[in-house]
Design an enzyme around this catalytic site. Structure first.
Site, PDB file in Angstrom:
ATOM      1  N   ARG A 289       0.840  -1.207   0.000  1.00 12.04           N
ATOM      2  CA  ARG A 289       0.000   0.000   0.000  1.00 12.04           C
ATOM      3  C   ARG A 289       0.875   1.257   0.000  1.00 12.04           C
ATOM      4  O   ARG A 289       1.908   1.309   0.675  1.00 12.04           O
ATOM      5  CB  ARG A 289      -0.904   0.009   1.228  1.00 12.04           C
ATOM      6  CG  ARG A 289      -1.994  -1.045   1.210  1.00 12.04           C
ATOM      7  CD  ARG A 289      -2.821  -1.015   2.491  1.00 12.04           C
ATOM      8  NE  ARG A 289      -2.033  -1.392   3.649  1.00 12.04           N
ATOM      9  CZ  ARG A 289      -1.637  -0.546   4.592  1.00 12.04           C
ATOM     10  NH1 ARG A 289      -1.942   0.750   4.494  1.00 12.04           N
ATOM     11  NH2 ARG A 289      -0.932  -0.966   5.621  1.00 12.04           N
TER      12      ARG A 289
ATOM     13  N   LYS B 177       0.327 -22.964  16.288  1.00 13.19           N
ATOM     14  CA  LYS B 177       1.686 -22.956  16.851  1.00 13.19           C
ATOM     15  C   LYS B 177       2.044 -21.570  17.360  1.00 13.19           C
ATOM     16  O   LYS B 177       2.880 -21.421  18.271  1.00 13.19           O
ATOM     17  CB  LYS B 177       2.699 -23.483  15.834  1.00 13.19           C
ATOM     18  CG  LYS B 177       2.836 -22.676  14.549  1.00 13.19           C
ATOM     19  CD  LYS B 177       3.980 -21.696  14.607  1.00 13.19           C
ATOM     20  CE  LYS B 177       4.050 -20.870  13.338  1.00 13.19           C
ATOM     21  NZ  LYS B 177       5.087 -19.820  13.406  1.00 13.19           N
TER      22      LYS B 177
ATOM     23  N   ASP C 176       7.440 -26.797  13.570  1.00 15.68           N
ATOM     24  CA  ASP C 176       7.699 -25.356  13.602  1.00 15.68           C
ATOM     25  C   ASP C 176       7.935 -24.855  15.029  1.00 15.68           C
ATOM     26  O   ASP C 176       8.074 -23.655  15.257  1.00 15.68           O
ATOM     27  CB  ASP C 176       6.504 -24.609  12.988  1.00 15.68           C
ATOM     28  CG  ASP C 176       6.896 -23.283  12.336  1.00 15.68           C
ATOM     29  OD1 ASP C 176       8.008 -22.790  12.619  1.00 15.68           O
ATOM     30  OD2 ASP C 176       6.098 -22.743  11.563  1.00 15.68           O
TER      31      ASP C 176
ATOM     32  N   GLU D  38       0.694 -12.742  15.470  1.00 16.80           N
ATOM     33  CA  GLU D  38      -0.572 -13.285  14.977  1.00 16.80           C
ATOM     34  C   GLU D  38      -1.256 -14.196  15.992  1.00 16.80           C
ATOM     35  O   GLU D  38      -2.476 -14.397  15.954  1.00 16.80           O
ATOM     36  CB  GLU D  38      -0.344 -14.059  13.671  1.00 16.80           C
ATOM     37  CG  GLU D  38      -0.064 -13.193  12.457  1.00 16.80           C
ATOM     38  CD  GLU D  38      -1.342 -12.637  11.826  1.00 16.80           C
ATOM     39  OE1 GLU D  38      -2.399 -12.653  12.501  1.00 16.80           O
ATOM     40  OE2 GLU D  38      -1.278 -12.183  10.673  1.00 16.80           O
TER      41      GLU D  38
END
Length: 323
Positions: free
Chosen positions: A32, A188, A240, A270
């Site tokens: 953006r 995770k 992971d 996240e």
């Protein structure tokens, strides 16, 4: 082969670097015009992770990026995906284009997987894939290899992408459980936050039990969501854990540690929103996820960290394997 990468943050910029520098593919990177990440790349052609070579087309015009290539990789915040895909599908010609999500999370408050979001907003499921698994940009750019997974609803697309993206730096595996891989990759990050809290409290030795019990509860959740519970023990979840629960580069681990220390953390973790989505979805499905619940209650109900940890230890004694 030409690729466009939508999103010029940490992973978006790395993927562009990888596609161009390592794989020698024609690559376009979109951000953006008002994004700080884009402005930095526009002015300097580099960020704290990578330096973009002159062959990479950098643009803030979405139409340019979408017209550039037939394979479009998306790397943005999971919670912004629906609006982003809706805009693309409503305003641009994407007929025949293949989309690859290189991002992890579940949508809040729906609890839906990110490919589900894309399909609901008009992306053909047979042209949709995910790129998931362990690895830190700081390691990849130093030449340290790792393994990752490509999965999709279309076996031919899975194989095509994995075969053409593989290199000596990243060994790709063919995924065969998109539900389990998406959920495992998202969850995770919740375990990463919990690991950081343990580090901040000085309880790092408890990461072993966290890994075992975390993978087990995520396995139950994957099964309840229609996937293969064993996928929790593959690359996109348990595989992971080192990069998420132990690495100094893990945003989610760093967030959890700063939280325990009472310090601010400015980057995107996240796992925060994912813990909310997973907790509420698990409750609706009657799946017991005590670690996820503890993280959720600390983040969204302001529960005391040590009280939340104590609640895990006060649970009734059970056998390990099946409890």
């Amino acid at each position: 082969m030409k690729f466009s990468v939508l999103g010029c943050g940490r992973w978006g910029s790395f993927i562009s670097w990888y596609l161009s520098d390592i794989k020698n593919y024609d690559t376009c990177l979109y951000g953006r015009a008002t994004s700080a990440n884009y402005l930095q790349l526009k002015n300097t052609r580099q960020n704290e992770y990578v330096k973009l070579n002159d062959n990479i087309t950098l643009t803030s015009d979405l139409s340019v990026a979408l017209n550039f290539a037939d394979i479009v990789i998306i790397s943005i915040s999971a919670q912004n995906l629906r609006e982003f895909i809706r805009n693309i599908n409503n305003n641009y010609d994407i007929c025949g284009k293949k989309f690859v999500l290189c991002m992890k999370g579940l949508e809040t408050p729906s609890g839906k997987r990110l490919t589900e979001v894309c399909i609901e907003e008009g992306i053909d499921k047979n042209n949709l894939a995910v790129w998931l698994g362990p690895g830190h940009i700081q390691d990849f750019t130093r030449g340290i290899p790792n393994c990752m997974t490509i999965d999709s609803y279309n076996k031919d697309l899975t194989c095509y992408l994995a075969d053409n993206l593989a290199s000596e730096l990243i060994r790709f595996y063919y995924g065969n459980d998109i539900i389990g891989n998406e959920i495992g990759a998202a969850c995770k990050n919740i375990m990463g936050i919990c690991a950081g809290v343990l580090d901040g409290l000085g309880y790092g030795a408890m990461k072993g039990p966290l890994m075992v019990r975390g993978a087990f509860e995520v396995s139950k959740f994957i099964t309840a969501m229609g996937g293969d519970g064993y996928t929790a023990y593959g690359l996109t979840h348990l595989g992971d854990y080192e990069t998420t629960l132990f690495s100094k580069y893990s945003n989610n681990r760093n967030f959890g540690e700063k939280l325990a220390l009472g310090q601010p953390f400015e980057k995107l973790a996240e796992g925060v929103k994912t813990s909310e989505a997973v907790y509420k979805k698990a409750k609706a499905l009657n799946v017991d996820m005590p670690i996820t619940e503890a993280v959720y209650k600390v983040l969204f109900e302001k529960a005391d960290l040590k009280d939340a940890l104590s609640s895990l230890f006060s649970r009734s004694v059970k056998t390990e394997k099946y409890s």
